[in-house]
Design a protein around this motif. Structure first.
Motif, PDB file in Angstrom:
ATOM      1  N   SER A  44      93.289  59.868  13.957  1.00  0.00           N
ATOM      2  CA  SER A  44      92.520  58.661  13.630  1.00  0.00           C
ATOM      3  C   SER A  44      91.190  58.567  14.383  1.00  0.00           C
ATOM      4  O   SER A  44      90.921  57.599  15.075  1.00  0.00           O
TER       5      SER A  44
ATOM      6  N   HIS B 222      86.974  54.438  12.173  1.00  0.00           N
ATOM      7  CA  HIS B 222      88.361  54.652  11.778  1.00  0.00           C
ATOM      8  C   HIS B 222      89.159  53.406  12.140  1.00  0.00           C
ATOM      9  O   HIS B 222      89.285  53.070  13.329  1.00  0.00           O
TER      10      HIS B 222
ATOM     11  N   GLU C 225      92.204  52.925  12.253  1.00  0.00           N
ATOM     12  CA  GLU C 225      93.388  53.204  13.047  1.00  0.00           C
ATOM     13  C   GLU C 225      93.053  53.548  14.496  1.00  0.00           C
ATOM     14  O   GLU C 225      93.934  53.635  15.337  1.00  0.00           O
ATOM     15  N   GLN C 226      91.773  53.782  14.793  1.00  0.00           N
ATOM     16  CA  GLN C 226      91.343  54.047  16.167  1.00  0.00           C
ATOM     17  C   GLN C 226      91.495  52.743  16.949  1.00  0.00           C
ATOM     18  O   GLN C 226      91.072  51.693  16.482  1.00  0.00           O
TER      19      GLN C 226
END
Length: 187
Positions: free
Chosen positions: A155, A182, A184-185
């Motif tokens: 991610s 991102h 999800e980061q």
């Protein structure tokens, strides 16, 4: 040069004792893509490289850490070496600088011993990562899943083990920068 990378800005955070190839090679590859790269260090004086077995060249610092506008960068690169990440990981400003990229979903690349800073910044828990093998237990103790692979992408977080992995590291780093933020980061 990629159009979608033109105008991107990347910070390479380092200090004395960084592994020379782990700063020089990513910088060259990012430059070749039209990305503006700034070497950021705790102060504005030059920083000295470690070139495998002895001291290497001194590199110019573009921006002192105190003066770096973290929000203006699209990605962060953390070279390894022993001295460099060991010094940065206890620097609270360096930790906060690195943590910002996770909080805002921006790509981060860390190679070799570079993940030491990420451990102290508190951003590795639950992440799949690699590093120089001697950091494996440190990463596991911090809650990361450590794997022995040439390059690992999780991610927006790109990690590699050593200078021999630089081609794969740079390729994935450029790909992640091109993708941008991102979701999800996380920190």
């Amino acid at each position: 040069m990629s159009q979608k990378l033109s105008g991107k800005r990347v910070a390479i955070l380092a200090t004395d004792g960084f592994e020379e190839s782990e700063l020089a090679v990513p910088k060259k590859e990012l430059d070749s893509q039209g990305i503006t790269v700034h070497v950021v260090a705790p102060d504005k004086k030059g920083i000295r490289a470690w070139a495998e077995t002895d001291w290497g060249d001194t590199y110019d610092v573009d921006v002192a850490l105190d003066d770096a506008d973290v929000a203006s960068y699209h990605a962060l690169v953390l070279p390894g070496g022993l001295f460099n990440p060991d010094s940065l990981r206890v620097n609270e400003k360096a930790q906060a600088f690195a943590r910002h990229f996770f909080e805002t979903g921006k790509p981060v690349g860390a190679i070799c011993h570079g993940p030491w800073l990420l451990i102290n910044a508190g951003v590795v828990k639950g992440r799949r990562m690699t590093s120089f093998p001697s950091l494996a237990q440190d990463l596991k103790n911090a809650g990361a899943e450590w794997v022995d692979e040439q390059v690992v992408v999780d991610s927006g977080l790109v990690t590699s083990r050593k200078p021999a992995d630089l081609d794969a590291f740079c390729s994935k780093l450029i790909e992640e920068i091109g993708e941008g933020r991102h979701s999800e980061q996380h920190a």
